[in-house]
Design a protein around this motif. Structure first.
Motif, mmCIF file in Angstrom:
data_model
loop_
_atom_site.group_PDB
_atom_site.id
_atom_site.type_symbol
_atom_site.label_atom_id
_atom_site.label_comp_id
_atom_site.label_asym_id
_atom_site.label_seq_id
_atom_site.Cartn_x
_atom_site.Cartn_y
_atom_site.Cartn_z
ATOM 1 N N MET A 96 0.844 -1.180 0.000
ATOM 2 C CA MET A 96 0.000 0.000 0.000
ATOM 3 C C MET A 96 0.884 1.237 0.000
ATOM 4 S SD MET A 96 -0.994 -0.180 3.971
ATOM 5 C CE MET A 96 -0.818 -1.921 3.738
ATOM 6 N N LYS A 97 0.398 2.295 -0.600
ATOM 7 C CA LYS A 97 1.163 3.536 -0.713
ATOM 8 C C LYS A 97 0.457 4.636 0.066
ATOM 9 C CE LYS A 97 3.063 6.785 -4.070
ATOM 10 N NZ LYS A 97 3.163 7.146 -5.505
ATOM 11 N N PHE A 98 1.205 5.264 0.974
ATOM 12 C CA PHE A 98 0.677 6.399 1.720
ATOM 13 C C PHE A 98 1.037 7.685 0.998
ATOM 14 C CE2 PHE A 98 0.338 3.177 4.855
ATOM 15 C CZ PHE A 98 -0.556 3.611 5.819
ATOM 16 N N VAL A 99 0.124 8.652 1.047
ATOM 17 C CA VAL A 99 0.398 9.961 0.472
ATOM 18 C C VAL A 99 0.433 10.981 1.605
ATOM 19 C CG1 VAL A 99 -0.607 9.399 -1.757
ATOM 20 C CG2 VAL A 99 -2.060 10.383 0.000
ATOM 21 N N GLU A 100 0.990 12.141 1.320
ATOM 22 C CA GLU A 100 1.187 13.145 2.358
ATOM 23 C C GLU A 100 -0.146 13.654 2.890
ATOM 24 O OE1 GLU A 100 3.550 17.387 3.047
ATOM 25 O OE2 GLU A 100 3.782 16.258 1.174
ATOM 26 N N GLY A 101 -0.255 13.696 4.186
ATOM 27 C CA GLY A 101 -1.482 14.128 4.836
ATOM 28 C C GLY A 101 -1.809 13.215 5.999
ATOM 29 N N HIS A 102 -2.821 13.566 6.775
ATOM 30 C CA HIS A 102 -3.203 12.773 7.938
ATOM 31 C C HIS A 102 -3.842 11.449 7.511
ATOM 32 C CE1 HIS A 102 -2.443 15.569 11.277
ATOM 33 N NE2 HIS A 102 -2.760 16.533 10.418
ATOM 34 N N THR A 103 -3.726 10.467 8.411
ATOM 35 C CA THR A 103 -4.322 9.147 8.207
ATOM 36 C C THR A 103 -5.419 8.944 9.247
ATOM 37 O OG1 THR A 103 -2.257 8.249 7.319
ATOM 38 C CG2 THR A 103 -3.867 6.673 8.180
ATOM 39 N N LEU A 148 -0.853 0.244 10.122
ATOM 40 C CA LEU A 148 -0.354 0.203 8.744
ATOM 41 C C LEU A 148 0.640 1.339 8.487
ATOM 42 C CD1 LEU A 148 -3.673 -0.578 6.808
ATOM 43 C CD2 LEU A 148 -1.911 -2.179 7.580
ATOM 44 N N GLU A 149 0.324 2.519 9.019
ATOM 45 C CA GLU A 149 1.197 3.673 8.825
ATOM 46 C C GLU A 149 2.548 3.460 9.517
ATOM 47 O OE1 GLU A 149 0.541 8.481 8.918
ATOM 48 O OE2 GLU A 149 -0.080 7.350 10.688
ATOM 49 N N ALA A 150 2.508 2.899 10.721
ATOM 50 C CA ALA A 150 3.740 2.666 11.471
ATOM 51 C C ALA A 150 4.659 1.690 10.739
ATOM 52 C CB ALA A 150 3.413 2.143 12.862
ATOM 53 N N ARG A 151 4.062 0.702 10.084
ATOM 54 C CA ARG A 151 4.868 -0.273 9.345
ATOM 55 C C ARG A 151 5.410 0.298 8.045
ATOM 56 N NH1 ARG A 151 0.601 -5.281 9.997
ATOM 57 N NH2 ARG A 151 1.007 -5.740 12.200
ATOM 58 N N ALA A 152 4.661 1.242 7.458
ATOM 59 C CA ALA A 152 5.013 1.727 6.123
ATOM 60 C C ALA A 152 5.934 2.941 6.120
ATOM 61 C CB ALA A 152 3.736 2.071 5.348
ATOM 62 N N THR A 153 5.936 3.698 7.208
ATOM 63 C CA THR A 153 6.654 4.978 7.174
ATOM 64 C C THR A 153 8.071 4.906 7.695
ATOM 65 O OG1 THR A 153 5.691 5.537 9.331
ATOM 66 C CG2 THR A 153 4.546 6.349 7.362
ATOM 67 N N GLY A 154 8.509 3.728 8.147
ATOM 68 C CA GLY A 154 9.887 3.606 8.584
ATOM 69 C C GLY A 154 10.217 4.435 9.809
ATOM 70 N N GLY A 155 9.233 4.668 10.660
ATOM 71 C CA GLY A 155 9.483 5.396 11.898
ATOM 72 C C GLY A 155 9.266 6.886 11.798
#
Length: 527
Positions: free
Chosen positions: A1-8, A363-370
């Motif tokens: 999954m790809k996160f884009v800039e902004g709140h989740t 999901l965000e914690a796993r994808a954003t590398g900290g």
């Protein structure tokens, strides 16, 4: 999954009410309020003049609307239905688009509190099939959200429950290791019951069942029918035949239903064609006229307990989710069935959205590398949690009935409530001599009749060996991956020809359709 800039965020897109939530910097799920200062928004769309759309309008505003067809309610019950649409400004608006307007309103309001929102996890009833899930995903995209996942509502509620008890991601919180809970989710329009077993680092669903056409709306409708029938006996006319009167009556009866959760009796008044009738409705009357609806939820609860192998008295907790669980009779029934008092520690109208926010943060914690606005301790805790889900509908293949070659049947490959990921292979045979191709049709559903199931995909094996005899072996494999995607393949074993497909929840609409509706949504002023 790809996160884009902004709140989740996490979103509970409900039949009667919707909610949106986020984890704060300290890892606490918080509900984000709308412009009225409320944490829930009515899932009602009023299509006004000149492209002005009001989401969650007041009863006073809807009461003066001249065209009742422009007041859209309970659209969630129509998700994925190609035959449902509303004509507005000479355009056909689908359930996905109307739901997107609700999501757009919540997004706009929440952004005033936290800033730009980009990514979202949206919840669905466990019993939504793949078509309905795709439609929900489409609605999010049309609303301008990057939908990073779809999560089942009882799973979200369990996350919220365990997280708030400080039991997920905290190995010191549960010295006994595991807890088994039942989540009873009776919302405005859908019903789910699920049994979940979890530890500090993992939770898995044991069994689930439900009904996407059963909810608080049905309890309210029983009061509407009761009052209308009393009116007909006295005055000889049916107030349900007039759309404006019906709308007022529905609102009165909805209010009465809520009143009866707190009081033993409440009056319900109806005015139609110059006549007024007031009916004194008792809680006992209400419970008697809706007893069959409650029994349906009881039957489902007992079935799920049986499927999970859980006996009365063995549950660690019973968690109530959904506004309709505020009816006292629900708590009484569950106490009898489960052998323990249900928990009231969760806000039933906010728990699902808050659980979705926790899942989104995982999901965000796993994808954003900290790299996150949340504290490192929270991120570490989020990353430690893993989930194991089950499929809510059986997957089958259409085959010729071995006992009656004139008919087709649904042969189930992967039964519902199978823990995913899962893979099953079975051997079948060709049905005629010199067969040129094999057509594999993938079905979703429990019925043996293929027409009573949903066809979610198909593929063909071509160029079979010449003079292939009838009864030649064919191996079919179905697989659920960890993301819930469905893979199917078939191999004709004589010539070793193979074909495969993947059912990806890309879109019920095609990309052009989503883009077209997304542009249309920008033309409407949602308020």
């Amino acid at each position: 999954m790809k996160f884009v800039e902004g709140h989740t965020v996490g979103v509970d897109l409900g039949t009667t009410y919707s909610a949106i939530a986020q984890l704060d910097s300290e890892g606490q799920p918080i509900s984000l309020k709308n412009t009225d200062g409320r944490s829930i928004t009515p899932s009602v769309v009023l299509l006004g003049e000149e492209g002005r759309v009001v989401v969650g309008p007041s009863f006073e505003r809807t009461a003066i609307e001249e065209d009742p067809s422009h007041i859209i309610e309970a659209v969630k019950r129509h998700m994925g239905d190609d035959n449902f649409y509303v004509v507005y400004q000479e355009k056909k608006l689908t359930a996905e688009f109307l739901s997107a307007l609700i999501l757009k309103k919540m997004k706009q309001d929440a952004e005033k509190e936290i800033g730009p929102i980009a990514n979202a996890v949206i919840t669905v009833p466990y019993y939504f099939n793949d078509v309905r899930r795709k439609a929900t995903q489409d609605a999010g995209r049309i609303a301008g959200l990057n939908v990073i996942d779809i999560i089942n509502e009882p799973t979200a509620a369990t996350l919220a429950y365990a997280w708030k008890r400080d039991e997920l991601g905290n190995p010191d919180a549960m010295p006994d290791g595991e807890r088994t809970i039942l989540v009873y989710d009776l919302g405005g329009g859908t019903f789910d019951v699920t049994i979940v077993r979890y530890s500090p680092t993992q939770f898995r669903v044991l069994a689930t069942d439900g009904d996407v056409m059963l909810g608080g709306l049905d309890w309210s409708q029983r009061i509407v029918d009761h009052v209308a029938e009393q009116f007909m006996k006295k005055f000889g006319s049916d107030p349900r035949q007039d759309p404006v009167t019906l709308r007022t009556c529905v609102q009165e009866c909805e209010d009465a239903k809520r009143e009866l959760s707190q009081k033993a009796q409440t009056p319900v008044s109806i005015y139609h064609k110059g006549n007024t009738l007031t009916v004194a409705l008792t809680r006992g009357d209400f419970e008697r006229m809706t007893a069959d609806l409650l029994q349906r939820t009881r039957d489902t609860t007992e079935l799920v307990m049986q499927q999970a192998g859980v006996e009365k008295g063995q549950l660690d907790d019973v968690v109530l989710v959904g506004g309709s669980t505020l009816m006292p009779v629900v708590e009484e029934m569950l106490k009898n069935v489960c052998g323990r008092e249900p928990s009231r520690t969760m806000n039933p109208e906010e728990a699902v959205a808050q659980g979705a926010a926790i899942h989104a943060a995982i999901l965000e914690a796993r994808a954003t590398g900290g790299e996150s606005r949340m504290a490192q301790a929270v991120i570490k805790r989020l990353r430690s949690v893993s989930t194991a889900d089950v499929n809510s509908h059986s997957l089958g293949v259409k085959i010729t009935d071995p006992n009656d070659r004139s008919r087709k049947i649904n042969h189930i490959m992967i039964k519902r409530n199978t823990e995913i990921p899962a893979s099953v292979s079975q051997k079948f045979v060709t049905t005629s001599d010199n067969q040129q191709r094999i057509h594999v049709i993938i079905l979703e559903g429990e019925a043996s009749d293929p027409d009573a199931c949903s066809t979610i995909g198909d593929f063909r094996i071509l160029n079979l060996p010449s003079n292939l005899p009838k009864g030649s072996p064919v191996e079919v494999t179905y697989r659920y991956d960890a993301n819930g995607r469905i893979h199917a393949s078939a191999r004709e074993l004589t010539g070793n020809n193979e074909s495969a497909t993947e059912i990806v929840r890309d879109s019920g609409l095609d990309i052009a359709g989503v883009d077209r509706f997304e542009m249309l949504a920008k033309d409407y002023l949602v308020e």
